[in-house]
Motif scaffolding. Structure first.
Motif, PDB file in Angstrom:
ATOM      1  N   ASP A 187     -32.092  -2.613  14.446  1.00 38.99           N
ATOM      2  CA  ASP A 187     -33.053  -3.350  13.626  1.00 38.99           C
ATOM      3  C   ASP A 187     -32.569  -3.257  12.179  1.00 38.99           C
ATOM      4  O   ASP A 187     -33.010  -2.397  11.408  1.00 38.99           O
ATOM      5  N   THR A 188     -31.628  -4.135  11.828  1.00 41.01           N
ATOM      6  CA  THR A 188     -31.029  -4.061  10.492  1.00 41.01           C
ATOM      7  C   THR A 188     -32.066  -4.281   9.399  1.00 41.01           C
ATOM      8  O   THR A 188     -32.035  -3.627   8.353  1.00 41.01           O
ATOM      9  N   LYS A 189     -33.001  -5.185   9.645  1.00 37.64           N
ATOM     10  CA  LYS A 189     -34.045  -5.425   8.651  1.00 37.64           C
ATOM     11  C   LYS A 189     -34.911  -4.181   8.471  1.00 37.64           C
ATOM     12  O   LYS A 189     -35.218  -3.771   7.347  1.00 37.64           O
ATOM     13  N   GLY A 190     -35.298  -3.569   9.589  1.00 36.54           N
ATOM     14  CA  GLY A 190     -36.118  -2.372   9.509  1.00 36.54           C
ATOM     15  C   GLY A 190     -35.406  -1.230   8.804  1.00 36.54           C
ATOM     16  O   GLY A 190     -36.014  -0.482   8.030  1.00 36.54           O
ATOM     17  N   GLN A 206     -36.139 -15.965  10.878  1.00 28.77           N
ATOM     18  CA  GLN A 206     -34.796 -16.411  10.538  1.00 28.77           C
ATOM     19  C   GLN A 206     -34.338 -17.422  11.586  1.00 28.77           C
ATOM     20  O   GLN A 206     -34.668 -17.287  12.767  1.00 28.77           O
ATOM     21  N   GLY A 207     -33.614 -18.424  11.166  1.00 25.15           N
ATOM     22  CA  GLY A 207     -33.151 -19.424  12.119  1.00 25.15           C
ATOM     23  C   GLY A 207     -32.076 -20.307  11.520  1.00 25.15           C
ATOM     24  O   GLY A 207     -31.728 -20.211  10.341  1.00 25.15           O
ATOM     25  N   SER A 208     -31.515 -21.190  12.353  1.00 26.55           N
ATOM     26  CA  SER A 208     -30.480 -22.119  11.897  1.00 26.55           C
ATOM     27  C   SER A 208     -30.555 -23.388  12.728  1.00 26.55           C
ATOM     28  O   SER A 208     -31.082 -23.395  13.847  1.00 26.55           O
ATOM     29  N   HIS A 209     -30.005 -24.453  12.172  1.00 26.94           N
ATOM     30  CA  HIS A 209     -29.959 -25.731  12.872  1.00 26.94           C
ATOM     31  C   HIS A 209     -28.633 -26.406  12.554  1.00 26.94           C
ATOM     32  O   HIS A 209     -28.275 -26.579  11.386  1.00 26.94           O
ATOM     33  N   MET A 269     -31.219 -14.281  15.348  1.00 30.76           N
ATOM     34  CA  MET A 269     -31.357 -14.750  13.980  1.00 30.76           C
ATOM     35  C   MET A 269     -32.048 -13.723  13.076  1.00 30.76           C
ATOM     36  O   MET A 269     -31.943 -13.809  11.853  1.00 30.76           O
ATOM     37  N   ARG A 270     -32.722 -12.764  13.657  1.00 29.60           N
ATOM     38  CA  ARG A 270     -33.332 -11.717  12.837  1.00 29.60           C
ATOM     39  C   ARG A 270     -32.272 -10.940  12.061  1.00 29.60           C
ATOM     40  O   ARG A 270     -32.528 -10.458  10.962  1.00 29.60           O
ATOM     41  N   HIS A 271     -31.085 -10.838  12.631  1.00 32.15           N
ATOM     42  CA  HIS A 271     -30.001 -10.130  11.949  1.00 32.15           C
ATOM     43  C   HIS A 271     -29.463 -10.912  10.754  1.00 32.15           C
ATOM     44  O   HIS A 271     -28.645 -10.384   9.999  1.00 32.15           O
TER      45      HIS A 271
END
Length: 661
Positions: free
Chosen positions: A300-303, A571-574, A353-355
């Protein structure tokens, strides 16, 4: 021959000549110029004491119209005195030449290119002639013996008294031979020491190491790094001595400022790192290199960033690198051969995408920058396993900071490709492969997991560090009212560009969606809104989607709408399918009656401004990765020996993206 002067001790000989050359030029040009031959002046300066030969040439004919200057220098190679450095430079300045300036320039360049090749042939020809006569070595020049001095040395006959070889009157070709064959004993490292601790080194590389080590001993105050560490900086700089010295000095200063030499003995890892940092050392690879395993997908890089902060994570990575250097020394002793780097295995199962949370990416980029500058050539190989389709986005963000030589050491495998031929077993013995990768070896590494929010730093700590370092620099805030969504317009000029987003829902619940339109939206004008009697427009968000537009006709949705709850981070991408205009939209979420296609009425806007509970707040960051950057990263990966081509095809041909919350 114009002049010839020699110093009293015979150490310097200066010869000046006037020469003639037949230029390969059109007859018409020669007739216009009124000459058939060109004259030029040549000055040769031979310094036997400094062991250099310098040849300077400039034209005498047409010197008021055209100036040609050429210089050739022969010097002793600074790192190997058995070698000779040859440097040749020339300049051409045409002021005027009867209206044929362009033609004269082309002829001069052609003549110069031809003379370069002929000069090399002439040198080789006369060297062979000297060898035929048995002249393969000429003793170094020494000053004449001064009578009456104690301990006089053996006098060697000055080179100028040797029999000259007649070459169109030239007397100094044997002098050139003197420069080309120089022998001088150089300090050498013990051969057994090199073989045992440093590995194969060429004479040039060995000389660079000796000189840099001596320079450190003479100038550096403090702890002198070991030869293995100095050699890493030389290899990183392709054995450019000045470049390696500059980077090494910067690193030594950095180590002293941050007390890195004492890090392993003084720093204690927080318990939170021991519980949630899914990484550790594990055995060694087939080459005897220490093996470090990082289960990035399980972390959990964000955590970790929220709970520990950037500085603690940087210290953790530095301690890993310091431990790696120590393990390399231990394995060098164990295996009896030089081991100067380690292998890193990165398991990406679970990466999403959370990363790509931007503060986490920023922390990662800073860590990469510090490691690249202070631990060069310590990574022998990087094995990336089970790379998911989101990996190319992450790679595009971080790869620019990774040195090209380091990137060549990356081996990337998608899915289970690592289990077949050319996979993991080529680099790690089967009995060492961890159990979570299908092996039989138990690996004592934390399984990571989500860091409880109760362990996050307090609001005061976040405000003093995170908000200052991260939020204020890259994030924007926006308010969303009921009936007045917040919309952001992104113009895409090239298909296959990647839109990435990262936002936190600070208050309320929102619905997030992305639309595409071929024509540019026209936001409502202020005077139009003013006609409805609104006195303050500060809280009203400009609408990108025109009220007259029809969903499915004038614009279309490219991502499935989803609800984001208060406190969530998304977090996301398109990957864009078409060029045009993309609209990122955040809408207030209240009831199922609010659909993706509904458009706000002005009455709703007025009502929402009066009800504070009908307000959401987000902090967001968006970025567009250009198609050539994204595909360039893919090309960089595919050029490695990897099984990533399947992932590349799946990623770049797909136009939907999974979103993790």
């Amino acid at each position: 021959m114009i002049s010839e002067n020699q110093s009293e001790d015979g150490s310097t000989l200066v010869t000046e000549r006037r020469c003639v050359i037949d230029i390969d030029a059109p007859r018409l040009l020669k007739r216009i110029a009124g000459v058939d031959y060109l004259y030029f002046i040549q000055k040769n300066t031979l310094s036997r004491s400094e062991r250099t030969l310098r040849i300077e040439v400039h034209n005498e004919t047409f010197s008021n119209r055209v100036m040609v200057r050429e210089c050739c220098s022969y010097t002793v190679h600074p790192e190997n005195e058995d070698w000779t450095c040859f440097e040749q430079t020339a300049s051409l300045d045409i002021k005027s030449f009867f209206g044929f300036e362009s033609m004269a320039e082309k002829i001069a360049m052609k003549q110069y290119a031809s003379s370069i090749n002929k000069g090399k042939e002439i040198i080789e020809y006369y060297l062979r002639e000297l060898e035929k006569e048995g002249v393969t070595y000429i003793p170094r020049w020494t000053p004449p013996v001064v009578s009456g001095t104690a301990g006089s040395w053996l006098q060697v006959q000055p080179l100028s008294t040797a029999r000259p070889i007649p070459v169109n009157g030239a007397k100094d070709l044997s002098d050139m031979q003197y420069v080309l064959h120089l022998f001088w004993p150089v300090d050498k490292l013990d051969a057994d020491y090199i073989r045992r601790y440093l590995g194969d080194l060429t004479p040039l590389q060995e000389s660079c190491l000796i000189r840099l080590r001596q320079w450190l001993q003479e100038t550096h105050k403090g702890k002198i790094p070991k030869d293995q560490h100095v050699l890493r900086f030389l290899r990183a700089g392709d054995f450019n001595l000045d470049k390696a010295r500059e980077f090494l000095c910067q690193s030594l200063t950095w180590r002293k400022q941050h007390q890195v030499d004492f890090l392993l003995d003084t720093w204690e890892r927080p318990q939170l790192l021991q519980d949630y940092y899914a990484a550790g050392w594990h055995q060694h690879d087939r080459d005897g290199r220490p093996l470090y395993i990082l289960r990035l997908g399980q972390m959990d890089t964000k955590g970790l960033v929220r709970a520990l902060g950037e500085e603690v994570l940087l210290k953790q990575v530095l301690s890993i690198n310091e431990e790696g250097l120590r393990r390399c020394e231990d394995n060098t002793r164990v295996f009896g051969r030089p081991i100067s780097c380690w292998t890193c295995l990165v398991d990406l199962e679970g990466l999403n995408m959370r990363h790509l949370w931007r503060p986490g990416i920023k922390t990662l980029l800073r860590i990469i920058e510090v490691v690249e500058a202070n631990y060069p050539e310590t990574l022998g190989r990087l094995l990336i396993l089970r790379a998911p389709r989101v990996f190319p986005v992450l790679w595009t963000l971080v790869s620019p900071l990774i040195d090209e030589n380091t990137r060549k050491k990356f081996l990337v495998y998608a899915g289970n490709d690592y289990q077949g031929p050319g996979g993991l077993v080529d680099y790690i013995d089967k009995e060492v492969i961890p159990d979570f990768l299908g092996g039989d070896c138990m690996c004592d590494i934390s399984e990571g997991g989500m860091v409880p929010k109760s362990l996050y730093r307090t609001a005061e700590e976040l405000e003093s560090e995170e908000n200052h370092l991260l939020t204020d620099s890259i994030y924007k805030s926006a308010s969303i009212f009921k009936g007045a969504p917040y919309e952001m317009l992104i113009e895409i000029t090239e298909a296959s560009s990647v839109i990435t987003w990262d936002f936190d829902v600070c208050k309320g619940d929102v619905i997030f969606n992305i639309y595409h339109s071929k024509r540019a939206p026209q936001p409502a004008k202020k005077d139009t809104l003013g006609a409805h009697g609104i006195t303050s427009l500060g809280a009203v968000n400009a609408q990108m989607i025109d009220r007259s537009w029809v969903l499915g006709q004038d614009y279309s949705g490219v991502e499935k709408a989803f609800i984001c709850r208060e406190g969530e981070s998304v977090q996301g991408s398109h990957i864009t399918r078409w060029p045009g205009f993309y609209i990122l939209q955040w809408r207030f979420h209240s009831s199922p009656a609010c659909t993706a296609s509904s458009l706000p009425r002005m009455d709703d806007v007025l009502a929402s401004l009066q009800v504070s509970s009908h307000k959401c707040k987000i902090m967001f960051y968006t970025e567009v990765l250009a198609s050539h950057d994204f595909r360039g990263s893919m090309t960089s990966l595919e050029s490695c020996h990897s099984g990533f081509s399947q992932l590349s095809a799946a990623t770049t041909s797909s136009h939907s993206s999974s979103i993790s919350r």
